[in-house]
Design a protein around this motif. Structure first.
Motif, short mmCIF file in Angstrom:
data_model
loop_
_atom_site.label_atom_id
_atom_site.label_comp_id
_atom_site.label_asym_id
_atom_site.label_seq_id
_atom_site.Cartn_x
_atom_site.Cartn_y
_atom_site.Cartn_z
N ASP A 1 0.85 -1.19 0.00
CA ASP A 1 0.00 0.00 0.00
C ASP A 1 0.89 1.25 0.00
OD1 ASP A 1 0.69 0.79 2.62
OD2 ASP A 1 -1.06 -0.14 3.52
N ASN B 1 1.41 3.74 2.13
CA ASN B 1 2.25 4.04 3.30
C ASN B 1 3.48 3.14 3.36
OD1 ASN B 1 0.29 5.79 4.19
ND2 ASN B 1 -0.64 4.34 5.62
N GLU C 1 -8.44 0.19 4.47
CA GLU C 1 -9.41 -0.88 4.23
C GLU C 1 -10.30 -0.56 3.01
OE1 GLU C 1 -9.59 -3.71 6.34
OE2 GLU C 1 -11.24 -4.57 5.19
N LYS D 1 -9.61 -2.37 -0.10
CA LYS D 1 -9.61 -3.84 -0.12
C LYS D 1 -10.81 -4.35 -0.93
CE LYS D 1 -9.12 -7.67 3.10
NZ LYS D 1 -9.31 -8.10 4.49
N GLY E 1 0.50 -4.54 5.90
CA GLY E 1 -0.39 -5.06 6.92
C GLY E 1 -1.33 -6.10 6.32
N GLY E 2 -2.43 -6.32 7.04
CA GLY E 2 -3.38 -7.35 6.60
C GLY E 2 -4.06 -7.02 5.29
N VAL E 3 -4.19 -5.74 4.97
CA VAL E 3 -4.89 -5.38 3.73
C VAL E 3 -4.07 -5.80 2.50
CG1 VAL E 3 -5.79 -3.46 2.38
CG2 VAL E 3 -6.34 -3.62 4.81
N ASP F 1 -3.79 -9.79 2.56
CA ASP F 1 -5.00 -10.53 2.16
C ASP F 1 -5.23 -10.43 0.65
OD1 ASP F 1 -5.46 -11.09 4.83
OD2 ASP F 1 -7.50 -10.31 4.87
N THR G 1 4.18 -6.26 7.80
CA THR G 1 4.85 -5.11 8.41
C THR G 1 4.07 -4.53 9.58
OG1 THR G 1 3.84 -3.51 6.93
CG2 THR G 1 5.94 -4.47 6.21
N SER G 2 2.79 -4.89 9.74
CA SER G 2 2.06 -4.44 10.93
C SER G 2 2.11 -5.56 11.96
CB SER G 2 0.61 -4.07 10.60
OG SER G 2 -0.14 -5.24 10.29
N LEU H 1 -0.32 -6.68 13.67
CA LEU H 1 -1.47 -7.56 13.42
C LEU H 1 -1.17 -8.56 12.32
CD1 LEU H 1 -5.19 -6.83 13.53
CD2 LEU H 1 -4.29 -7.91 11.48
N SER I 1 -2.82 -12.11 10.48
CA SER I 1 -3.36 -12.26 9.12
C SER I 1 -2.42 -12.94 8.14
CB SER I 1 -3.79 -10.90 8.56
OG SER I 1 -2.71 -10.01 8.47
N LYS J 1 -5.87 -17.50 4.92
CA LYS J 1 -7.14 -16.85 4.58
C LYS J 1 -6.81 -15.61 3.76
CE LYS J 1 -10.34 -17.75 8.37
NZ LYS J 1 -11.17 -17.04 9.36
N ASN K 1 -14.60 -8.92 4.00
CA ASN K 1 -14.08 -10.28 3.76
C ASN K 1 -15.13 -11.25 3.23
OD1 ASN K 1 -11.46 -9.61 4.72
ND2 ASN K 1 -12.16 -9.87 6.82
N ARG L 1 10.65 -3.54 11.03
CA ARG L 1 9.57 -2.82 10.34
C ARG L 1 8.62 -2.13 11.32
NH1 ARG L 1 12.44 -3.21 6.03
NH2 ARG L 1 11.79 -4.62 4.37
N THR M 1 8.34 1.94 12.47
CA THR M 1 7.55 3.02 11.87
C THR M 1 6.05 2.84 12.08
OG1 THR M 1 7.62 1.75 9.81
CG2 THR M 1 9.25 3.52 10.05
N1 LIG Z 1 -6.27 -13.27 6.64
C1 LIG Z 1 -6.53 -13.33 7.92
O1 LIG Z 1 -6.52 -14.39 8.55
C2 LIG Z 1 -6.79 -12.05 8.66
C3 LIG Z 1 -6.76 -12.04 10.06
C4 LIG Z 1 -6.95 -10.81 10.70
C5 LIG Z 1 -7.16 -9.65 9.96
N2 LIG Z 1 -7.20 -9.72 8.59
C6 LIG Z 1 -7.38 -8.52 7.78
O2 LIG Z 1 -6.29 -7.66 8.02
C7 LIG Z 1 -6.69 -6.31 7.83
C8 LIG Z 1 -6.18 -5.52 9.01
O3 LIG Z 1 -4.78 -5.62 9.05
P1 LIG Z 1 -3.89 -4.36 9.44
O4 LIG Z 1 -4.38 -3.80 10.72
O5 LIG Z 1 -2.48 -4.75 9.31
O6 LIG Z 1 -4.36 -3.31 8.30
P2 LIG Z 1 -3.56 -2.46 7.21
O7 LIG Z 1 -2.91 -3.33 6.24
O8 LIG Z 1 -4.55 -1.46 6.70
O9 LIG Z 1 -2.45 -1.70 8.08
C9 LIG Z 1 -2.84 -0.73 9.04
C10 LIG Z 1 -2.16 0.61 8.76
O10 LIG Z 1 -0.79 0.51 9.15
C11 LIG Z 1 0.04 0.92 8.05
N3 LIG Z 1 1.29 0.18 8.18
C12 LIG Z 1 1.48 -1.16 8.08
N4 LIG Z 1 2.74 -1.49 8.38
C13 LIG Z 1 3.39 -0.33 8.67
C14 LIG Z 1 4.70 -0.02 9.08
N5 LIG Z 1 5.63 -0.96 9.29
N6 LIG Z 1 5.02 1.28 9.27
C15 LIG Z 1 4.08 2.26 9.12
N7 LIG Z 1 2.81 2.01 8.77
C16 LIG Z 1 2.47 0.73 8.54
C17 LIG Z 1 -0.76 0.64 6.82
O11 LIG Z 1 -0.34 1.40 5.73
C18 LIG Z 1 -2.17 1.02 7.29
O12 LIG Z 1 -2.34 2.40 7.21
C19 LIG Z 1 -8.20 -6.32 7.69
O13 LIG Z 1 -8.53 -6.14 6.34
C20 LIG Z 1 -8.60 -7.70 8.17
O14 LIG Z 1 -9.77 -8.17 7.54
C21 LIG Z 1 -7.01 -10.89 7.93
#
Ligand SMILES: NC(=O)c1ccc[n+]([C@@H]2O[C@H](COP(=O)([O-])OP(=O)(O)OC[C@H]3O[C@@H](n4cnc5c(N)ncnc54)[C@H](O)[C@@H]3O)[C@@H](O)[C@H]2O)c1
Ligand SMILES: [Zn+2]
Length: 371
Positions: A58, A60, A90, A93, A121-123, A126, A146-147, A149, A154, A159, A169, A186, A189
């Protein structure tokens, strides 16, 4: 039925330097999760050398890490490296973004032997996974989360998917990655509120599967609040191990994997009623507190279990509750795709470190919500 009693968790295997490795044991689809301080060409080599690669990220994460990841893939011997960065958030997505990933893949001549790298991240993870699942009926992909979460949740388990205007989803496929490569640097930031969202999923896993890990979290609240590097790595390793075990036992969520939805039934409802102004992890944290309170009222959860979980959530800086229209929260519970046949199923923790799935009568939920 106590779903999580049989889970046994061991530590990661140390590799060269500061790397650790866990294996997700899925037979011919088994793969490794590598936890390291930094991403290296050496670790990417087995998946990139001699192949056409494409990085999906993405805006960012792309600004921060795309150029470096591109160089590392080149150093790893990739035949070519295409890139695609979509607008972060999101909202992107969508099937339209998945289509643009696939069309870029065609334009850049990716074939059935090519590999997609989901960076972010998860977006992005996925969607990179979903594009890989359907492009030319399925090609390989690697997760570069990189997140926090994405690192603990994820990126593991296969999935993949995207949202529809009707809900999150709703489109997707199970498609396991070839590898998950977690580079802890990672996180430097990552904004604090995003770190806390990953932490909510870590607390969730400890609460449903691993009491000693939960106690370790309780004893290290200061380190968590300070985002201590060593303890963060410890939490990532532990949570990945727990998630990997669940995925091994139930790859396609026919049974035990559903316990990972702990806190998510109320959590999704809170997210929806807030029109997604609260983040997923914030909803999950408050959702865990709500199901704890409801379970305690119903005599299913001892007060001590409720007290410990709510204290950890509060002390780490996560929300325990949101002041929202409770009638709307109740209605939103029924729009969750995991609510089947009008029944309200919840994951509860009748004991610390153990989970069960139970059904609550709608009247009980209404009474708890005070409506
Ligand atoms: N596949 C699965 O099993 C599963 C499980 C849980 C969640 N998800 C999905 O994951 C998504 C949520 O994941 P998320 O919270 O990572 O969302 P995301 O990918 O939107 O990341 C969150 C924010 O953090 C930023 N970011 C990410 N890494 C960074 C870094 N190292 N430095 C600075 N900024 C960074 C992103 O640009 C974004 O603005 C949802 O869409 C959810 O449905 C999927
Ligand atoms: Zn979640």
């Amino acid at each position: 039925m106590n779903l999580s009693r049989s889970i046994f968790v061991s530590g990661g295997v140390p590799l060269q330097g500061n790397d650790q490795k866990l294996t997700v044991g899925l037979g011919d689809r088994a793969y490794d999760i590598i936890l390291s301080d930094v991403l290296t060409a050496e670790n990417l080599k087995p998946f990139a050398a001699g192949r056409s690669c494409m990085i999906v990220t993405d805006s960012n994460v792309g600004n921060l890490y795309l150029a470096e990841t591109f160089s590392l893939l080149k150093d790893a011997g990739a035949a070519s490296v295409a890139t695609l960065a979509f607008q972060a958030g999101e909202e992107a997505k969508t099937l339209a973004t998945v289509e643009s990933i696939c069309r870029t893949a065609v334009e850049k001549h990716l074939d059935r032997k090519s590999v997609i790298f989901g960076l972010g991240g998860g977006v992005p993870g996925d969607m990179a996974g979903f594009a890989a699942a359907i492009y030319m009926r399925g090609i390989d992909f690697v997760q570069l989360p990189t997140s926090l979460l994405a690192m603990v949740d994820s990126s593991i388990g296969g999935k993949t998917g995207c949202d529809l205007p009707e809900g999150k989803n709703l489109i997707g496929a199970f498609h396991q990655p070839l590898s998950v490569q977690i580079a802890a640097d990672r996180l430097k930031t990552l904004p604090d509120e995003q770190y806390l969202c990953g932490l909510a999923e870590i607390i969730k896993c400890a609460a449903i599967m691993d009491e000693p890990f939960f106690a370790e979290l309780e004893a290290n609240v200061e380190k968590i609040r300070a985002r201590d590097d060593g303890f963060t790595r410890r939490m990532i390793l532990k949570t990945c191990t727990l998630k990997a075990k669940i995925v091994e036992l139930d790859e396609k969520e026919g049974g035990i994997r559903a316990i990972l939805n702990y806190g998510h039934t109320f959590g999704h409802a809170l997210e929806k009623v807030s029109e997604f102004s609260i983040l997923h992890g914030q909803g999950v944290a408050a959702g865990m507190c709500m199901v704890l309170e409801m379970g305690e009222k119903s005599g299913l959860i001892p007060g001590e279990v409720v007290r410990r979980q709510k204290a950890l959530i509060r002390n780490t800086g996560l929300p325990e509750s949101y002041d929202m229209d409770r009638e709307k929260v109740y209605q939103a519970l029924f729009s969750d795709k995991k609510t089947v046949g009008g029944k309200l199923r919840f994951v509860i923790t009748p004991e610390m470190g153990h989970a069960e799935i139970v059904t609550f009568q709608p009247e009980v939920v209404r009474e708890y919500l005070g409506i």
